[in-house]
Write a protein that holds these residues in place. Structure first.
Motif, PDB file in Angstrom:
ATOM      1  N   SER A   1       0.828  -1.207   0.000  1.00 51.19           N
ATOM      2  CA  SER A   1       0.000   0.000   0.000  1.00 51.19           C
ATOM      3  C   SER A   1       0.861   1.255   0.000  1.00 51.19           C
ATOM      4  CB  SER A   1      -0.927  -0.005   1.217  1.00 51.19           C
ATOM      5  OG  SER A   1      -1.750   1.139   1.231  1.00 51.19           O
ATOM      6  N   ILE A   2       1.937   1.254   0.792  1.00 52.88           N
ATOM      7  CA  ILE A   2       2.833   2.414   0.859  1.00 52.88           C
ATOM      8  C   ILE A   2       3.481   2.683  -0.491  1.00 52.88           C
ATOM      9  CG2 ILE A   2       4.995   3.259   1.866  1.00 52.88           C
ATOM     10  CD1 ILE A   2       4.202   1.731   4.439  1.00 52.88           C
ATOM     11  N   ILE A   3       3.952   1.626  -1.146  1.00 52.09           N
ATOM     12  CA  ILE A   3       4.585   1.778  -2.461  1.00 52.09           C
ATOM     13  C   ILE A   3       3.587   2.354  -3.459  1.00 52.09           C
ATOM     14  CG2 ILE A   3       5.578   0.524  -4.426  1.00 52.09           C
ATOM     15  CD1 ILE A   3       6.796  -1.424  -2.379  1.00 52.09           C
ATOM     16  N   THR A   4       2.346   1.891  -3.400  1.00 46.12           N
ATOM     17  CA  THR A   4       1.330   2.385  -4.322  1.00 46.12           C
ATOM     18  C   THR A   4       1.026   3.857  -4.064  1.00 46.12           C
ATOM     19  OG1 THR A   4       0.372   0.174  -4.357  1.00 46.12           O
ATOM     20  CG2 THR A   4      -0.957   1.930  -5.277  1.00 46.12           C
ATOM     21  N   VAL A   5       0.954   4.252  -2.806  1.00 46.83           N
ATOM     22  CA  VAL A   5       0.758   5.667  -2.470  1.00 46.83           C
ATOM     23  C   VAL A   5       1.893   6.505  -3.042  1.00 46.83           C
ATOM     24  CG1 VAL A   5       0.731   7.343  -0.590  1.00 46.83           C
ATOM     25  CG2 VAL A   5      -0.616   5.237  -0.407  1.00 46.83           C
ATOM     26  N   ASN A   6       3.125   6.042  -2.871  1.00 46.16           N
ATOM     27  CA  ASN A   6       4.275   6.786  -3.376  1.00 46.16           C
ATOM     28  C   ASN A   6       4.274   6.858  -4.898  1.00 46.16           C
ATOM     29  OD1 ASN A   6       5.201   7.208  -0.777  1.00 46.16           O
ATOM     30  ND2 ASN A   6       6.567   5.436  -0.793  1.00 46.16           N
TER      31      ASN A   6
END
Length: 273
Positions: free
Chosen positions: A259-264
């Motif tokens: 999820s964090i990678i997708t947000v970034n």
């Protein structure tokens, strides 16, 4: 017209009462002509209370498969006397060496045409068996995209080509490798440790390319946006499984880091990688 064939593991979906998460209830290996050894379709565990589902990793969609040990593979007998194949698949080799993809001039596997192998450092090699000529490229050890192009021809007009994770292809274009292709096998053909596979596709010509990582909802526009964040968070929260490519860090699990990678990614170009 280009003759094209796509082999994917078919799936139907059901809503489990316990936990309410949508899972692949009938992932199937039926699109392949046969299987050997122990091959497990990926019916994702989906987090939470979802019953006795397998936890085989997946990369694209709700289905993939795990080949458990030497001699465990799926086979396709439909190439049917072709002299060229372009094939792309994803593999999570986990640092376990061995042969993972083979082409044959007969369905019994007695006339090899080419072989793809991986070593303990996640380097991939495509070898034309008639000439013993090889090309190789390095992988990452995550979900590696492996695309090969093999063309059999007499008179030095045959060729092999290998592209791992979208790199410029390593090629040998002057081979005398006559013969036609009748069958292919994908799995743990040699070696003793399990490997995961997903997103197999084959064609008679034209490159295939990688699927879009972090495109968790599987949208056709290949753009990563807020909808993909929602889809990944829904899987983490045991609401529903992502139908695209949610394993952004390619570790075989869907978790908060994805999820964090997708947000970034959406905060930058929003483009796939």
């Amino acid at each position: 017209m280009i003759s094209q064939k796509k082999l994917v593991l078919s799936t139907t979906a059901a809503l489990l009462a316990a936990g309410g998460i949508q899972v692949a209830s009938a992932c199937s290996l039926a699109n392949w002509s046969s299987t050997a050894g122990t091959v497990i379709a990926s019916q994702p565990d989906g987090n939470g209370s979802t019953g006795a589902m397998t936890s085989v990793a997946r990369y694209d969609g709700l289905c993939g498969f795990q080949a458990d040990g030497a001699g465990s593979y799926v086979q396709d007998n439909r190439p049917n006397a072709i002299n060229r194949i372009v094939a792309r698949f994803y593999v999570k080799a986990n640092g376990n060496p061995g042969e993972i993809y083979r082409g044959f001039g007969d369905e019994a596997g007695g006339t090899p045409r080419f072989v793809v192998s991986v070593d303990a450092a996640n380097n991939y090699t495509l070898t034309d068996t008639a000439t013993s000529q090889s090309v190789n490229q390095a992988g990452t050890g995550g979900w590696d995209s492996v695309e090969i192009d093999w063309g059999g021809a007499a008179g030095g007009a045959g060729f092999i080509s290998l592209s791992v994770n979208g790199q410029a292809a390593a090629q040998n274009n002057t081979l005398t490798n006559p013969g036609t292709l009748e069958a292919v096998r994908l799995g743990v053909i040699t070696g003793s440790n399990a490997k995961q596979f997903d997103a197999y596709e084959s064609r008679r010509s034209t490159a295939i390319g990688r699927v879009c990582n972090c495109n968790a909802n599987g949208s056709a526009d290949d753009v990563v946006n807020v909808q993909d964040i929602i889809v990944i968070n829904n899987e983490i929260g045991a609401i529903s499984l992502a139908t695209g490519t949610p394993d952004c860090d390619e570790d075989g699990n869907i978790a908060i880091n994805d999820s964090i990678i997708t947000v970034n990614t959406t905060g930058g170009s929003g483009m796939c990688f």
